[in-house]
Design an enzyme around this catalytic site. Structure first.
Site, PDB file in Angstrom:
ATOM      1  N   HIS A 165     -13.432 -32.825 -33.276  1.00 53.75           N
ATOM      2  CA  HIS A 165     -14.305 -32.245 -31.757  1.00 53.75           C
ATOM      3  C   HIS A 165     -14.157 -33.698 -31.180  1.00 53.75           C
ATOM      4  O   HIS A 165     -14.413 -33.843 -30.197  1.00 53.75           O
ATOM      5  CB  HIS A 165     -15.611 -31.555 -32.502  1.00 53.75           C
ATOM      6  CG  HIS A 165     -16.297 -31.960 -31.017  1.00 53.75           C
ATOM      7  ND1 HIS A 165     -17.068 -30.596 -31.120  1.00 53.75           N
ATOM      8  CD2 HIS A 165     -17.115 -32.739 -30.570  1.00 53.75           C
ATOM      9  CE1 HIS A 165     -17.983 -30.181 -29.585  1.00 53.75           C
ATOM     10  NE2 HIS A 165     -18.017 -31.559 -29.198  1.00 53.75           N
ATOM     11  N   GLU A 166     -15.170 -34.698 -31.904  1.00 52.83           N
ATOM     12  CA  GLU A 166     -14.783 -36.175 -31.436  1.00 52.83           C
ATOM     13  C   GLU A 166     -13.653 -37.001 -31.405  1.00 52.83           C
ATOM     14  O   GLU A 166     -13.748 -37.179 -29.881  1.00 52.83           O
ATOM     15  CB  GLU A 166     -15.745 -37.422 -32.419  1.00 52.83           C
ATOM     16  CG  GLU A 166     -16.823 -36.641 -32.624  1.00 52.83           C
ATOM     17  CD  GLU A 166     -18.023 -35.979 -31.441  1.00 52.83           C
ATOM     18  OE1 GLU A 166     -17.735 -36.663 -30.933  1.00 52.83           O
ATOM     19  OE2 GLU A 166     -19.028 -35.186 -32.474  1.00 52.83           O
ATOM     20  N   CYS A 181     -21.651 -28.398 -28.507  1.00 55.04           N
ATOM     21  CA  CYS A 181     -22.079 -29.936 -28.135  1.00 55.04           C
ATOM     22  C   CYS A 181     -23.034 -30.741 -27.424  1.00 55.04           C
ATOM     23  O   CYS A 181     -23.924 -30.063 -26.654  1.00 55.04           O
ATOM     24  CB  CYS A 181     -20.785 -30.298 -27.046  1.00 55.04           C
ATOM     25  SG  CYS A 181     -20.209 -32.083 -26.942  1.00 55.04           S
TER      26      CYS A 181
HETATM   27 ZN    ZN Z   1     -18.796 -32.761 -28.450  1.00 55.31          ZN
END
Ligand code: ZN
Length: 245
Positions: free
Chosen positions: A206-207, A130
């Protein structure tokens, strides 16, 4: 409740003062990451303010470089994500990795007020990172005035050593769904829908997680957490094998 600083900055238009420079990527530890982001007011979709935010997000993502970014990562607690994957990013991976991850380039996607639906029970385990877990230092994003050479090196570093979501920093194995559908609105308020699989589905999850106040470290196989440089080291005993389940 949202991060007082992020919320105040956004609502009071403090960022307007800094029109020429890009916002820095907010790093792990900021409360903005643990709170759900707000829906963009439908009346505001298409406004200059939202378009500017999206524009900043795209620039910050590309400069990092990364394959996705959520608005909280630039301190804006709104439900906006941007993502793209390119041939250039993928070329550092082996054919076997690309095939295993089912990774393909795709054009820039901007999604507001998204809803994510799982379309199957198929899952896969791979390393991901990330941009908000990037080590500080010269590879960091705090100073967006990096020279071109530094930027070039940062790109090379990311792609050779990791080839996934983050630049230098931390990574961990996360189990993600392989088939998802995301609906929402584009910058102009037009409804949009993405049927994603493989790596694109991973990026989307993830987003979207960012917008729900969830980070990859909340879902990771904790014994696999490591610095990027140690990507290639063997997994600890008892860890599940990488790949499709
Ligand atoms: Zn991230």
């Amino acid at each position: 409740m949202f991060s007082a600083v992020a919320k105040a900055g956004w609502l009071l238009g403090l960022r307007e003062k800094n029109k020429t420079s890009l916002p820095p990527i907010v790093k792990a530890g900021d409360p903005v990451f643990h709170e759900p982001a707000q829906e963009v007011d439908p009346k505001e979709i298409g406004s200059d303010k939202i378009k500017k935010t999206v524009d900043d997000m795209v620039k910050v993502m590309r400069l990092a470089p990364g394959v996705g970014l959520a608005a909280p990562q630039i301190g804006v607690p709104l439900r906006i994500i941007v993502l793209e994957d390119t041939k250039e990013y993928i070329r550092y991976q082996t054919k076997e990795e690309i095939k295993a991850q089912d990774r393909h380039p795709f054009d820039l996607l901007v999604i507001l007020n998204q809803k994510l639906k799982k379309k199957s029970n198929r899952t896969a385990l791979f390393f991901e990172g990330c941009l908000s877990y990037q080590l500080p230092g010269w590879l960091g994003n705090d100073d967006l005035e990096m020279t071109n050479l530094q930027r070039h090196l940062a790109t090379e570093f990311e792609m050779k050593d990791l080839g996934v979501l983050s630049v230098d920093g931390y990574i961990a194995v996360v189990e993600r769904n392989l088939d998802v559908e995301v609906t929402g609105f584009d910058c102009n308020g037009q409804p949009t829908k993405v049927d994603a699989k493989g790596w694109q589905a991973r990026i989307l999850q993830h987003e979207c997680d960012h917008l729900d106040g969830t980070l990859y470290v909340d879902k990771m196989v904790s014994k696999t957490f490591r610095i990027t440089k140690n990507l290639g080291l063997p997994l600890a005993e008892g860890c599940p094998k990488l790949g499709v389940r």
